[in-house]
Motif scaffolding. Structure first.
Motif, PDB file in Angstrom:
ATOM      1  N   LEU A 102      23.127  17.442  50.833  1.00 41.61           N
ATOM      2  CA  LEU A 102      23.716  18.221  49.751  1.00 41.61           C
ATOM      3  C   LEU A 102      25.039  17.619  49.301  1.00 41.61           C
ATOM      4  O   LEU A 102      25.315  17.514  48.105  1.00 41.61           O
ATOM      5  N   ALA A 160      19.307  25.639  46.409  1.00 38.61           N
ATOM      6  CA  ALA A 160      18.758  24.393  46.943  1.00 38.61           C
ATOM      7  C   ALA A 160      17.496  24.769  47.689  1.00 38.61           C
ATOM      8  O   ALA A 160      17.446  25.802  48.369  1.00 38.61           O
ATOM      9  N   TYR A 214      27.019  18.917  46.250  1.00 39.83           N
ATOM     10  CA  TYR A 214      26.908  20.356  46.481  1.00 39.83           C
ATOM     11  C   TYR A 214      27.241  20.712  47.926  1.00 39.83           C
ATOM     12  O   TYR A 214      27.253  19.857  48.807  1.00 39.83           O
ATOM     13  N   VAL A 230      23.774  27.402  46.984  1.00 43.51           N
ATOM     14  CA  VAL A 230      24.740  26.303  47.009  1.00 43.51           C
ATOM     15  C   VAL A 230      25.660  26.396  45.799  1.00 43.51           C
ATOM     16  O   VAL A 230      25.390  27.133  44.856  1.00 43.51           O
ATOM     17  N   VAL A 283      18.110  20.499  44.351  1.00 47.48           N
ATOM     18  CA  VAL A 283      18.912  21.590  43.794  1.00 47.48           C
ATOM     19  C   VAL A 283      18.274  21.980  42.471  1.00 47.48           C
ATOM     20  O   VAL A 283      18.061  21.136  41.597  1.00 47.48           O
ATOM     21  N   ARG A 318      20.905  18.232  56.365  1.00 47.36           N
ATOM     22  CA  ARG A 318      20.826  18.939  55.083  1.00 47.36           C
ATOM     23  C   ARG A 318      22.198  19.039  54.427  1.00 47.36           C
ATOM     24  O   ARG A 318      22.332  18.841  53.219  1.00 47.36           O
ATOM     25  N   ARG A 319      23.234  19.347  55.216  1.00 46.79           N
ATOM     26  CA  ARG A 319      24.606  19.412  54.666  1.00 46.79           C
ATOM     27  C   ARG A 319      25.015  18.054  54.100  1.00 46.79           C
ATOM     28  O   ARG A 319      25.594  17.970  53.011  1.00 46.79           O
TER      29      ARG A 319
END
Length: 92
Positions: free
Chosen positions: A47, A6, A52, A84, A19, A43-44
């Motif tokens: 994703l 990523a 992801y 990731v 990604v 960011r988490r």
């Protein structure tokens, strides 16, 4: 489980997290309006919305580049990257 990369980049405008999926013409991505660097939590979440998660133990690395390759007089582009993997259930 397959590991992908990523990346997140900005040249002072919006931040884009994507990604890298080789062989695909359109990569899963999320955009943030111009602002401070998205937090680790943001960011988490981004994703996760793409299906992801960061590989356990992986950390974001940062590099800087020139907007025009090889010309350090042009604006700086910040690029971050992390390993990731697909979350349980696969990518969205």
């Amino acid at each position: 489980m397959k590991t992908l990369t990523a990346q997140m980049a900005s040249d002072g405008g919006p931040w884009r997290l994507y990604v890298v999926v080789y062989g695909e013409s359109k990569w899963p991505s999320v955009w943030w309006e111009p602002s401070a660097v998205p937090t680790g939590a943001q960011r988490r979440e981004a994703l996760a919305s793409l299906g992801y998660e960061v590989v356990p133990g992986a950390e974001w690395s940062w590099i800087e580049d020139s907007k025009e390759y090889g010309d350090d007089r042009t604006p700086v582009v910040l690029i971050a990257a992390v390993d990731v993997r697909e979350r349980d259930g696969g990518a969205a």
